[in-house]
Design an enzyme around this catalytic site. Structure first.
Site, PDB file in Angstrom:
ATOM      1  CD  GLU A  98       2.134 -17.579 -43.868  1.00 47.11           C
ATOM      2  OE1 GLU A  98       2.658 -17.676 -45.169  1.00 47.11           O
ATOM      3  OE2 GLU A  98       2.391 -18.728 -43.077  1.00 47.11           O
ATOM      4  NE  ARG A  99       4.713 -13.319 -42.247  1.00 45.94           N
ATOM      5  CZ  ARG A  99       6.592 -12.922 -41.540  1.00 45.94           C
ATOM      6  NH1 ARG A  99       7.115 -12.105 -41.505  1.00 45.94           N
ATOM      7  NH2 ARG A  99       6.663 -14.678 -42.269  1.00 45.94           N
ATOM      8  CB  CYS A 121      16.972 -10.134 -48.829  1.00 44.94           C
ATOM      9  SG  CYS A 121      16.589  -9.922 -50.413  1.00 44.94           S
ATOM     10  CE  LYS A 175       4.518 -20.589 -48.646  1.00 48.53           C
ATOM     11  NZ  LYS A 175       3.467 -19.488 -47.922  1.00 48.53           N
ATOM     12  CG  PHE A 189       6.552 -10.484 -45.784  1.00 52.33           C
ATOM     13  CD1 PHE A 189       6.528  -8.839 -45.723  1.00 52.33           C
ATOM     14  CD2 PHE A 189       7.321 -10.903 -44.794  1.00 52.33           C
ATOM     15  CE1 PHE A 189       7.858  -8.279 -44.883  1.00 52.33           C
ATOM     16  CE2 PHE A 189       8.286 -10.391 -43.949  1.00 52.33           C
ATOM     17  CZ  PHE A 189       8.572  -8.867 -43.939  1.00 52.33           C
TER      18      PHE A 189
HETATM   19  P1  NAD Z   1       9.760 -16.925 -43.893  1.00 54.87           P
HETATM   20  O1  NAD Z   1      10.863 -17.891 -43.807  1.00 54.87           O
HETATM   21  O2  NAD Z   1       8.951 -16.625 -42.628  1.00 54.87           O
HETATM   22  O3  NAD Z   1       8.759 -17.021 -44.934  1.00 54.87           O
HETATM   23  C1  NAD Z   1       8.666 -17.803 -46.057  1.00 54.87           C
HETATM   24  C2  NAD Z   1       8.088 -18.276 -46.992  1.00 54.87           C
HETATM   25  O4  NAD Z   1       7.846 -19.619 -46.208  1.00 54.87           O
HETATM   26  C3  NAD Z   1       6.412 -18.225 -46.734  1.00 54.87           C
HETATM   27  O5  NAD Z   1       6.546 -18.800 -48.032  1.00 54.87           O
HETATM   28  C4  NAD Z   1       5.985 -18.698 -45.325  1.00 54.87           C
HETATM   29  O6  NAD Z   1       5.194 -19.668 -45.464  1.00 54.87           O
HETATM   30  C5  NAD Z   1       6.914 -20.593 -45.499  1.00 54.87           C
HETATM   31  N1  NAD Z   1       7.498 -20.632 -43.528  1.00 54.87           N
HETATM   32  C6  NAD Z   1       7.025 -20.061 -43.358  1.00 54.87           C
HETATM   33  N2  NAD Z   1       7.148 -20.838 -41.999  1.00 54.87           N
HETATM   34  C7  NAD Z   1       7.607 -22.126 -42.762  1.00 54.87           C
HETATM   35  C8  NAD Z   1       8.253 -23.627 -41.872  1.00 54.87           C
HETATM   36  N3  NAD Z   1       7.941 -23.792 -40.990  1.00 54.87           N
HETATM   37  N4  NAD Z   1       7.883 -24.494 -43.174  1.00 54.87           N
HETATM   38  C9  NAD Z   1       7.814 -24.189 -44.541  1.00 54.87           C
HETATM   39  N5  NAD Z   1       7.403 -22.991 -45.043  1.00 54.87           N
HETATM   40  C10 NAD Z   1       7.656 -21.773 -43.814  1.00 54.87           C
HETATM   41  O7  NAD Z   1       9.648 -15.433 -44.112  1.00 54.87           O
HETATM   42  P2  NAD Z   1       9.473 -14.028 -44.712  1.00 54.87           P
HETATM   43  O8  NAD Z   1       9.491 -13.060 -42.618  1.00 54.87           O
HETATM   44  O9  NAD Z   1       7.955 -14.187 -44.851  1.00 54.87           O
HETATM   45  O10 NAD Z   1      10.565 -13.149 -45.477  1.00 54.87           O
HETATM   46  C11 NAD Z   1      11.431 -12.156 -45.061  1.00 54.87           C
HETATM   47  C12 NAD Z   1      12.814 -13.128 -44.863  1.00 54.87           C
HETATM   48  O11 NAD Z   1      13.251 -13.946 -46.423  1.00 54.87           O
HETATM   49  C13 NAD Z   1      14.330 -12.627 -44.306  1.00 54.87           C
HETATM   50  O12 NAD Z   1      15.175 -13.415 -43.626  1.00 54.87           O
HETATM   51  C14 NAD Z   1      14.694 -11.652 -45.627  1.00 54.87           C
HETATM   52  O13 NAD Z   1      16.300 -11.334 -45.507  1.00 54.87           O
HETATM   53  C15 NAD Z   1      14.259 -13.039 -46.486  1.00 54.87           C
HETATM   54  N6  NAD Z   1      14.594 -12.537 -47.397  1.00 54.87           N
HETATM   55  C16 NAD Z   1      15.660 -13.303 -48.565  1.00 54.87           C
HETATM   56  C17 NAD Z   1      15.755 -13.183 -50.205  1.00 54.87           C
HETATM   57  C18 NAD Z   1      17.168 -13.043 -50.178  1.00 54.87           C
HETATM   58  O14 NAD Z   1      17.018 -13.347 -51.725  1.00 54.87           O
HETATM   59  N7  NAD Z   1      18.052 -13.954 -50.490  1.00 54.87           N
HETATM   60  C19 NAD Z   1      14.925 -11.770 -50.322  1.00 54.87           C
HETATM   61  C20 NAD Z   1      13.808 -11.532 -49.760  1.00 54.87           C
HETATM   62  C21 NAD Z   1      12.829 -11.850 -48.851  1.00 54.87           C
END
Ligand code: NAD
Length: 497
Positions: A174-175, A279, A171, A147
């Site tokens: 969804e937020r 991140c 994909k 998100f």
């Molecule tokens: P998230 O892991 O909750 O969601 C990421 C994606 O995974 C979304 O598209 C979501 O729909 C999907 N998802 C959620 N639950 C799932 C499941 N159980 N199985 C499969 N897919 C699922 O992350 P978020 O809260 O949207 O984003 C924040 C996180 O992303 C933080 O931990 C941040 O550090 C990380 N981030 C990392 C980087 C990097 O480059 N390392 C960059 C941006 C964000």
């Protein structure tokens, strides 16, 4: 109620499941996003398979022209994109523009695809033998994005994948799903064939379907570490190429000789900007020596107290609300955990409300001192406007702390001493290092990727590494015999007659 739909070709199926899209500033549900399933993915993959071969056969210069037009359209629509993004994410409009801009820079890099796609060639590797290589697209690439950067991260992925000749299925989170859909619309307006970039919304059900689909050879994921690891493992089971980037806990090392006013200014933006939901944020500061720590703390307190929290379209706000009510609760729980673990809450952002927007998901800026490496609030990612001070006794400890942390996304050192900076940059066990640069996100013609639990897989995002991820390299060894002997197959130069 506004409905955010998939961006696909043909009729959209009636949704069976939906999720709420909040306006984090008001605390109200502003839209519903439809959630897709396996049947939808089948349709979308079939479309991608249909359009991809012609796109791959389009010469790279023509593909680059579409990227150029896309770049121009994004620039023309910057304000609208930023406002839409800000209203669903909660980051202030200027930050939202930065989100779009950093993605746009990868599109600019992708405009140079004819240059970077050129292969290697060795003439005369053996007698009459030449060897060359070509990079061919994989077919269909898929991206699953978080998100916190709903414009930048999708563009990192599909910009490179599509320029290289692939179709792409995105994909997004969804937020905040609206900006990715808007980008896909603009991409078609730029001249991309319909179906080349499709956006499907969904949750775990859709993600699992993508991992298991035999016609999707590569998946790029960015999100939290447990899910990144899950996708990496499952992807390998289904013989996919996977890059999966996870969470972070970036440290900022402050040496005794650092310019503390500059450090405080940098930390105000890097720890609290975008409500800490980056991140590459700097949520941990490591002053070296108690004297440095005390001086830094003294300067940090008034600077943090001066931060202005506001609604996301308030031009004077330093940062806005966090993304959901659940996330606000989670951040506040981490502050409580830090307190229970024995650290000192110097500035407490729990229970913060913004007058006139009492239902918004705001968290006040928080400063926590005397945090130690054994505390869970230090080990885990908080992902909010919370800055923790971990005091190191010397340089060695300052190198060890980020090096031994489970995450290894980014780190920064603030110093005037070139030798200390050089030593730190070469020894620290972290993927991206800043020297007097608080958020060291490499520019688009370099590459981005963290280490340890911040990145699974060994190929980074964007730049030439992005190209490497989205293509497979074919190696050709060729010999053209001249026929020799009786001359029946002799080499003859064709003439007009
Ligand atoms: P998230 O892991 O909750 O969601 C990421 C994606 O995974 C979304 O598209 C979501 O729909 C999907 N998802 C959620 N639950 C799932 C499941 N159980 N199985 C499969 N897919 C699922 O992350 P978020 O809260 O949207 O984003 C924040 C996180 O992303 C933080 O931990 C941040 O550090 C990380 N981030 C990392 C980087 C990097 O480059 N390392 C960059 C941006 C964000």
């Amino acid at each position: 109620m506004r409905q955010v739909d998939h961006f696909i070709v043909g009729e959209r199926p009636a949704p069976t499941r939906k999720a709420n899209v909040w306006n984090p500033s008001t605390g109200e549900v502003q839209a519903e996003v439809v959630l897709g399933d396996r049947d939808l993915l089948e349709r979308v993959v079939a479309t991608a398979k249909e359009v991809q071969p012609a796109w791959a056969a389009t010469n790279p210069q023509k593909r680059a022209r579409v990227m150029f037009r896309f770049k121009e359209l994004i620039e023309a629509n910057m304000q609208e994109l930023a406002e839409l993004l800000s209203s669903e994410h909660g980051k202030v409009v200027d930050d939202a523009k930065g989100d779009v801009q950093r993605g746009l820079e990868v599109i600019e890099f992708a405009c140079g695809i004819p240059q970077v796609l050129k292969g290697e060639y060795t003439q005369g590797a053996g007698p009459g033998i030449d060897v060359y290589s070509m990079r061919q697209p994989l077919g269909i690439g898929a991206g699953i994005t978080p998100f916190n950067f709903p414009a930048m991260i999708p563009m990192w992925m599909f910009g490179m994948a599509i320029a290289a000749g692939n179709a792409f299925i995105l994909k997004p989170s969804e937020r905040d799903p609206s900006v990715p859909v808007r980008l896909a619309e603009l991409f078609v307006e730029a001249g991309a064939p319909e179906g080349l970039l499709q956006v499907v919304h969904g949750d775990k059900e859709m993600v699992d379907a993508m991992i298991e689909h035999p016609d999707i050879p590569a998946i790029s994921f960015v999100g939290s570490s447990d899910i990144a690891h899950y996708i990496y493992r499952r992807g390998a089971e289904f013989h996919k190429r996977v890059q999966a980037f996870g969470g972070a806990k970036n440290h900022g090392i402050v040496m005794p000789d650092a310019d503390l006013d500059q450090v405080v200014n940098d930390l105000s933006g890097a720890a609290f900007g975008s409500a800490g939901e980056r991140c590459m944020a700097l949520p941990v500061v490591v002053p070296v020596g108690d004297e440095t720590a005390d001086r830094l703390r003294e300067k940090l307190i008034p600077a943090i107290n001066a931060l202005r929290v506001g609604v996301s379209n308030d031009p004077d706000a330093h940062y806005g609300p966090v993304v959901t009510p659940q996330h606000k609760e989670r951040i506040e729980q981490w502050i409580t955990t830090a307190e229970r673990e024995g650290s000192e809450i110097v500035i407490d952002g729990r229970g913060f409300t913004l007058q006139g927007h009492e239902k918004g998901f705001f968290v006040g800026p928080t400063l926590i001192d005397h945090v130690t490496p054994n505390m869970s609030s230090y080990k885990e990612e908080i992902f909010g406007p919370v800055l923790q001070i971990v005091r190191a006794k010397d340089f060695e400890e300052a190198v060890r702390l980020p090096s031994e942390h489970q995450y290894g996304n980014g780190v920064a050192i603030f110093t005037r001493n070139g030798h200390a900076a050089r030593e730190f940059a070469s020894r620290v066990n972290v993927g991206m290092v800043g020297v007097n640069v608080p958020i060291p996100v490499p520019v688009s013609y370099h590459t981005f990727g963290g280490w340890k639990r911040s990145g699974f897989g060994d190929i980074d995002q964007y730049g030439t590494e992005g190209l490497q991820f989205w293509t497979k390299k074919k190696k050709i060894t060729q010999r053209w015999p001249d026929g020799g002997g009786d001359g029946s197959n002799a080499f003859v130069i064709p003439t007009m007659s």
